[in-house]
Each structure stands twice: as C-alpha cells, then as structure tokens.
Motif scaffolding. Structure first.
Motif: not given
Length: 235
Positions: A30-35, A51-63
């Motif tokens: 959140x502090x980095x503006x990713x969420x 939307x937060x759940x789906x976006x966080x899942x995408x971020x974790x997949x990318x990581x």
C-alpha cells in the motif's frame, strides 16, 4: 460492512489471511502504491474488497515469478484503468502460465495458511476431487500451488461438486484440443528452424497464446450468459 455490490469487505488482518501474506506486506504494498487505499469505515478501520484481493494475488504471482518490485510497479502501471477482480484474475492466470508446474508437499497447517482459511474435511475432499490437493505421507498433502487459490474460490461457488467436476472435464477436453491444433500450426511454422529458435519462439508465444485464449473465452462466456439471461427474461 459491505461494498456497493453487497459483497462483504475485509479488515487488513482478514485480507492478509485470505491471500496468505503478512499484514506488514499488505501495508508495504500500500505504501508503494501497488494496492489502492482501503475504504475507511467506523472507528477509522480500513476495509478491503474483492479488488484488493485480486490485485494482491496478482502482485504475489508476479513476485513468485522472480519480478523485482520495480518491475512489478511497471507491470501494474501498464494495466488499463478500471479493471474488475475478474479481469485481474485473468492477468494473474496469464502470469501463472509462465511458470512450470509446481507441486509441493505441505502440512495441514501450511495448506490452510496458503488457502487463507480453515479447511474442513469435506472441503479438503472437494479440493482433492478437483486435483488441487492429494494426500501424501504422514498426514501431509501434495498441493498444486498454481491451482490452490482457484480451488479455494470454487469452494464458495453455489454449485454441486458434480457440476464443478463436469465443467472441469469440459475445459480440459477443449483446452487440449485447442493446444493440439495450435501446436500443429507452430510445428509447421518452425519445422526448418534450429532447436534454439524453436524454444525461443515457444517461450515467447506461450503467455501470448494463453492471454488470447483467456480473453476469447471470457468474451464468449459473457456472450453466452448474456443470451441465456436475456432468453430467461423473455420466457
């Protein structure tokens, strides 16, 4: 508290548990503006939606695919504005397709941590029927990491297990048929090329083909459902 669509929202602790990350990680993203920021409710408690759940899942997949934080930021900036949770799930599915199959052996506690929720025996049996998990030695489980999140989401879908398994069979059969036809086309295109060129083309084509298939299927399914619902209203 619920969203405008009537969906229940999550506190930061519930969001972390649902997605299998720590609260500290959620705050960092959140502090980095990713969420996007949460909706602030009574008592100044932040609430997160689908939307937060789906976006966080995408971020974790990318990581998990080895992307750096800077690369993840660039990837997310390139996404169109106003994507729905379903749209984000499609992007995550494309990213997940880049990785080789990953089957891990985990304890029951780790399985539930990754699922983001407690799992009863019936739920574990449903996941096993979907080939998401399978029993291993000493009470552990073999888990298909790429399918676990999807399998857990299907646990909440108001469909019988028989219908879900039948749908899975249809998807597998048609996916294999499409993969076979596409592979025949590619073989004809690269028949005279060197092995290294073939591997390079395959590596570049896979995410593009998967995204094209997902997008085409999503549009086709939307059209089918639209026609079905329209016909139901006129009956």
């Amino acid at each position: 508290m619920t969203t405008d669509a009537g969906e229940p929202t999550l506190t930061i602790d519930e969001l972390a548990a649902r997605t299998g990350v720590t609260v500290r990680t959620v705050r960092f993203y959140g502090s980095k503006g990713l969420l996007p920021p949460p909706v602030i409710g009574p008592r100044r408690v932040g609430h997160y939606g689908p939307g937060h759940v789906a976006r966080l899942a995408l971020i974790e997949e990318l990581r998990q695919q080895g992307m750096t934080l800077a690369a993840i930021e660039r990837y997310l900036r390139q996404l169109p504005a106003g994507l729905t949770p379903d749209d984000l799930a499609i992007h995550r599915a494309v990213v997940a397709s880049w990785a080789p199959e990953a089957v891990e052996t985990v304890s029951r506690r780790e399985l539930e941590r990754r699922a983001g929720r407690p799992l009863g025996e019936e739920e574990v049996e449903r996941l096993a029927a979907m080939n998401v998990v399978g029993p291993a030695d000493d009470g552990t489980f073999r888990v298909d990491a790429g399918l676990l999140r999807l399998g857990v989401q299907l646990l909440d879908v108001p469909l019988s297990q028989e219908t879900i398994l039948a749908a899975r069979k249809v998807l597998i059969e048609h996916s294999r048929a499409a993969a076979h036809e596409l592979s025949q086309l590619l073989r004809g295109e690269v028949a005279e090329r060197a092995t290294q060129d073939v591997r390079s083309l395959s590596a570049h084509m896979q995410p593009l083909v998967v995204q094209a298939l997902l997008t085409t299927f999503q549009r086709s399914l939307r059209e089918e459902l639209g026609e079905w619902l329209t016909g139901s209203r006129t009956d």
